[in-house]
Write a protein that holds these residues in place. Structure first.
Motif, PDB file in Angstrom:
ATOM      1  N   ARG A   1       0.959  -1.375  -0.071  1.00 30.63           N
ATOM      2  CA  ARG A   1      -0.208  -0.441  -0.312  1.00 30.63           C
ATOM      3  C   ARG A   1       0.950   1.429   0.146  1.00 30.63           C
ATOM      4  NH1 ARG A   1      -3.415  -2.831   3.917  1.00 30.63           N
ATOM      5  NH2 ARG A   1      -2.050  -2.432   5.503  1.00 30.63           N
ATOM      6  N   ARG A   2       2.445   0.924   0.432  1.00 31.87           N
ATOM      7  CA  ARG A   2       2.350   2.361   0.760  1.00 31.87           C
ATOM      8  C   ARG A   2       3.522   2.865  -0.223  1.00 31.87           C
ATOM      9  NH1 ARG A   2       0.674   0.376   4.935  1.00 31.87           N
ATOM     10  NH2 ARG A   2      -0.235   2.112   6.574  1.00 31.87           N
ATOM     11  N   ILE A   3       4.265   1.342  -1.011  1.00 28.77           N
ATOM     12  CA  ILE A   3       5.055   0.817  -2.516  1.00 28.77           C
ATOM     13  C   ILE A   3       4.889   0.339  -3.799  1.00 28.77           C
ATOM     14  CG2 ILE A   3       7.454   0.422  -3.207  1.00 28.77           C
ATOM     15  CD1 ILE A   3       8.617   0.269  -0.519  1.00 28.77           C
ATOM     16  N   ASN A   4       4.806   0.912  -4.257  1.00 28.79           N
ATOM     17  CA  ASN A   4       4.270   1.005  -5.703  1.00 28.79           C
ATOM     18  C   ASN A   4       5.287  -0.220  -6.656  1.00 28.79           C
ATOM     19  OD1 ASN A   4       2.295   2.939  -5.398  1.00 28.79           O
ATOM     20  ND2 ASN A   4       3.740   4.492  -7.214  1.00 28.79           N
ATOM     21  N   SER A   5       6.384  -0.626  -6.032  1.00 25.24           N
ATOM     22  CA  SER A   5       6.934  -1.198  -7.225  1.00 25.24           C
ATOM     23  C   SER A   5       7.279  -3.034  -6.254  1.00 25.24           C
ATOM     24  CB  SER A   5       8.975  -0.970  -7.360  1.00 25.24           C
ATOM     25  OG  SER A   5       9.533  -1.994  -7.871  1.00 25.24           O
ATOM     26  N   SER A   6       6.821  -3.577  -6.732  1.00 30.24           N
ATOM     27  CA  SER A   6       6.503  -5.624  -5.996  1.00 30.24           C
ATOM     28  C   SER A   6       8.093  -5.489  -5.637  1.00 30.24           C
ATOM     29  CB  SER A   6       5.992  -6.123  -7.377  1.00 30.24           C
ATOM     30  OG  SER A   6       6.662  -6.933  -8.541  1.00 30.24           O
ATOM     31  N   SER A   7       8.780  -5.206  -6.618  1.00 30.38           N
ATOM     32  CA  SER A   7      10.391  -5.545  -6.077  1.00 30.38           C
ATOM     33  C   SER A   7      11.124  -5.014  -5.324  1.00 30.38           C
ATOM     34  CB  SER A   7      11.233  -5.920  -8.059  1.00 30.38           C
ATOM     35  OG  SER A   7      11.003  -3.800  -8.336  1.00 30.38           O
ATOM     36  N   GLU A   8      10.410  -3.591  -5.268  1.00 28.19           N
ATOM     37  CA  GLU A   8      11.264  -2.980  -3.551  1.00 28.19           C
ATOM     38  C   GLU A   8      10.221  -3.548  -2.890  1.00 28.19           C
ATOM     39  OE1 GLU A   8      10.841   1.416  -4.158  1.00 28.19           O
ATOM     40  OE2 GLU A   8      11.074   1.649  -5.971  1.00 28.19           O
ATOM     41  N   VAL A   9       8.945  -4.403  -2.584  1.00 23.44           N
ATOM     42  CA  VAL A   9       8.446  -4.823  -1.246  1.00 23.44           C
ATOM     43  C   VAL A   9       9.186  -5.511  -1.673  1.00 23.44           C
ATOM     44  CG1 VAL A   9       6.433  -5.539  -1.405  1.00 23.44           C
ATOM     45  CG2 VAL A   9       6.132  -3.435  -2.144  1.00 23.44           C
ATOM     46  N   ASP A  10       9.190  -6.660  -2.484  1.00 30.09           N
ATOM     47  CA  ASP A  10       9.828  -7.866  -1.768  1.00 30.09           C
ATOM     48  C   ASP A  10      11.145  -7.266  -1.029  1.00 30.09           C
ATOM     49  OD1 ASP A  10       8.139  -9.737  -2.494  1.00 30.09           O
ATOM     50  OD2 ASP A  10       8.479  -9.940  -4.821  1.00 30.09           O
TER      51      ASP A  10
ATOM     52  N   LEU B   1      10.553   1.050   6.867  1.00 28.25           N
ATOM     53  CA  LEU B   1      10.106   2.125   5.353  1.00 28.25           C
ATOM     54  C   LEU B   1      10.581   3.264   5.774  1.00 28.25           C
ATOM     55  CD1 LEU B   1       7.618   2.142   3.372  1.00 28.25           C
ATOM     56  CD2 LEU B   1       6.042   2.346   4.968  1.00 28.25           C
ATOM     57  N   GLN B   2      10.939   3.955   6.500  1.00 30.30           N
ATOM     58  CA  GLN B   2      10.888   5.079   6.587  1.00 30.30           C
ATOM     59  C   GLN B   2      12.133   5.173   6.060  1.00 30.30           C
ATOM     60  OE1 GLN B   2      10.013   6.114  10.673  1.00 30.30           O
ATOM     61  NE2 GLN B   2       8.495   7.180  10.048  1.00 30.30           N
ATOM     62  N   ASP B   3      13.717   4.321   6.610  1.00 35.96           N
ATOM     63  CA  ASP B   3      14.851   4.292   5.818  1.00 35.96           C
ATOM     64  C   ASP B   3      14.615   4.244   4.820  1.00 35.96           C
ATOM     65  OD1 ASP B   3      15.993   4.436   8.836  1.00 35.96           O
ATOM     66  OD2 ASP B   3      15.929   2.447   8.683  1.00 35.96           O
ATOM     67  N   HIS B   4      13.405   3.395   3.686  1.00 40.57           N
ATOM     68  CA  HIS B   4      13.281   3.206   2.529  1.00 40.57           C
ATOM     69  C   HIS B   4      13.059   4.533   1.900  1.00 40.57           C
ATOM     70  CE1 HIS B   4      12.702   1.057  -1.439  1.00 40.57           C
ATOM     71  NE2 HIS B   4      11.947   1.827  -1.507  1.00 40.57           N
ATOM     72  N   LEU B   5      12.273   4.344   1.935  1.00 40.96           N
ATOM     73  CA  LEU B   5      11.567   6.053   1.890  1.00 40.96           C
ATOM     74  C   LEU B   5      13.062   7.298   1.401  1.00 40.96           C
ATOM     75  CD1 LEU B   5       7.731   5.528   2.961  1.00 40.96           C
ATOM     76  CD2 LEU B   5       9.074   5.260   0.479  1.00 40.96           C
ATOM     77  N   ARG B   6      13.302   7.337   2.529  1.00 41.69           N
ATOM     78  CA  ARG B   6      14.173   8.464   3.067  1.00 41.69           C
ATOM     79  C   ARG B   6      15.338   8.399   2.034  1.00 41.69           C
ATOM     80  NH1 ARG B   6      15.554   7.597   8.433  1.00 41.69           N
ATOM     81  NH2 ARG B   6      13.606   9.159   9.001  1.00 41.69           N
ATOM     82  N   ALA B   7      15.669   7.464   1.620  1.00 39.90           N
ATOM     83  CA  ALA B   7      17.276   6.581   1.200  1.00 39.90           C
ATOM     84  C   ALA B   7      16.807   7.011  -0.654  1.00 39.90           C
ATOM     85  CB  ALA B   7      17.247   5.347   0.876  1.00 39.90           C
ATOM     86  N   HIS B   8      15.025   7.043  -1.159  1.00 40.25           N
ATOM     87  CA  HIS B   8      14.406   6.324  -1.502  1.00 40.25           C
ATOM     88  C   HIS B   8      14.455   8.179  -2.569  1.00 40.25           C
ATOM     89  CE1 HIS B   8      12.280   5.872  -5.308  1.00 40.25           C
ATOM     90  NE2 HIS B   8      10.909   6.634  -4.978  1.00 40.25           N
ATOM     91  N   TYR B   9      14.192   9.092  -1.053  1.00 38.93           N
ATOM     92  CA  TYR B   9      13.886  10.317  -1.815  1.00 38.93           C
ATOM     93  C   TYR B   9      14.890  10.953  -1.789  1.00 38.93           C
ATOM     94  CZ  TYR B   9       8.843   9.355  -2.589  1.00 38.93           C
ATOM     95  OH  TYR B   9       7.346   9.310  -2.858  1.00 38.93           O
ATOM     96  N   ALA B  10      16.012  11.236  -1.427  1.00 36.58           N
ATOM     97  CA  ALA B  10      17.391  11.405  -1.320  1.00 36.58           C
ATOM     98  C   ALA B  10      18.186  11.308  -2.646  1.00 36.58           C
ATOM     99  CB  ALA B  10      17.782  10.959  -0.181  1.00 36.58           C
ATOM    100  N   ASP B  11      17.956  10.535  -2.476  1.00 33.39           N
ATOM    101  CA  ASP B  11      18.639   9.656  -4.065  1.00 33.39           C
ATOM    102  C   ASP B  11      17.873  10.694  -5.352  1.00 33.39           C
ATOM    103  OD1 ASP B  11      20.310   8.082  -6.090  1.00 33.39           O
ATOM    104  OD2 ASP B  11      18.626   7.355  -6.482  1.00 33.39           O
TER     105      ASP B  11
END
Length: 179
Positions: free
Chosen positions: A40-49, A84-94
């Motif tokens: 529900r929070r991440i669109n990519s299924s590979s990222e979810v995995d 999840l917060q770490d992941h999103l922080r890294a994603h948007y920082a990138d």
């Protein structure tokens, strides 16, 4: 297992006492309830995995911090939320890292994005054909540089009425100029 939510605590206690089978079932069931949470929070299924694997590793590393007197799911969700917060922080920082700086595009922004060969003077003949009030409003706003509020004060109209009159005048002029 009839009710898995009640058995999470028992599975964790068995896991902490060394039961590998219980630990495998616990991780499978944890993945089952966390996957929709992440999807529900991440669109990519590979990222979810990928993130789910990281969360399960974090749960494994933090299993000694689990308080057997408390429910398992909130504890697991808390770990998942932090990961999840770490992941999103890294994603948007990138994304920000790859973003073009505003100073790099300032030169392009100075050029007008729309080109208009039409000036008040070039269409003044058409403006004079408008009803007198509309022509006066356009003259004051576009030739003399008054705002709609200033025009309203000068001619004793409400600002909204000036804007409506100007809009109607633009509409008439557009039809004339499109011919």
């Amino acid at each position: 297992m009839t009710d898995k939510s009640e058995n999470f605590e028992a599975l964790m206690k068995l896991s902490l006492s060394g039961d590998k089978r219980a630990y495998a079932v616990l991780l499978q069931e944890t993945a089952r309830f966390l996957r929709p949470f992440l999807a529900r929070r991440i669109n990519s299924s590979s990222e979810v995995d990928d993130l789910l694997q990281e969360i399960l590793i974090s749960i494994h590393k933090a299993r000694h911090t689990y308080d057997g007197e408390r429910p398992y799911k909130p504890w697991a969700y808390a770990i998942a939320k932090f990961r999840l917060q770490d992941h999103l922080r890294a994603h948007y920082a990138d994304h920000l890292h790859h973003a073009v700086g505003l100073s790099e595009v300032e030169n392009d922004l100075q050029a007008p994005v729309t080109k208009s060969d039409i000036t008040y003077e070039s269409i003044s003949g058409e403006i004079e054909k408008l009803p007198p009030k509309q022509a006066a409003i356009l003259q004051m706003m576009h030739q003399e540089g008054y705002t709609a509020k200033e025009v309203a004060d000068k001619i004793g109209m409400k600002e909204s009425a000036v804007k409506v009159a100007a809009h109607r005048a633009y509409k008439i002029l557009r039809k004339i100029l499109e011919r």
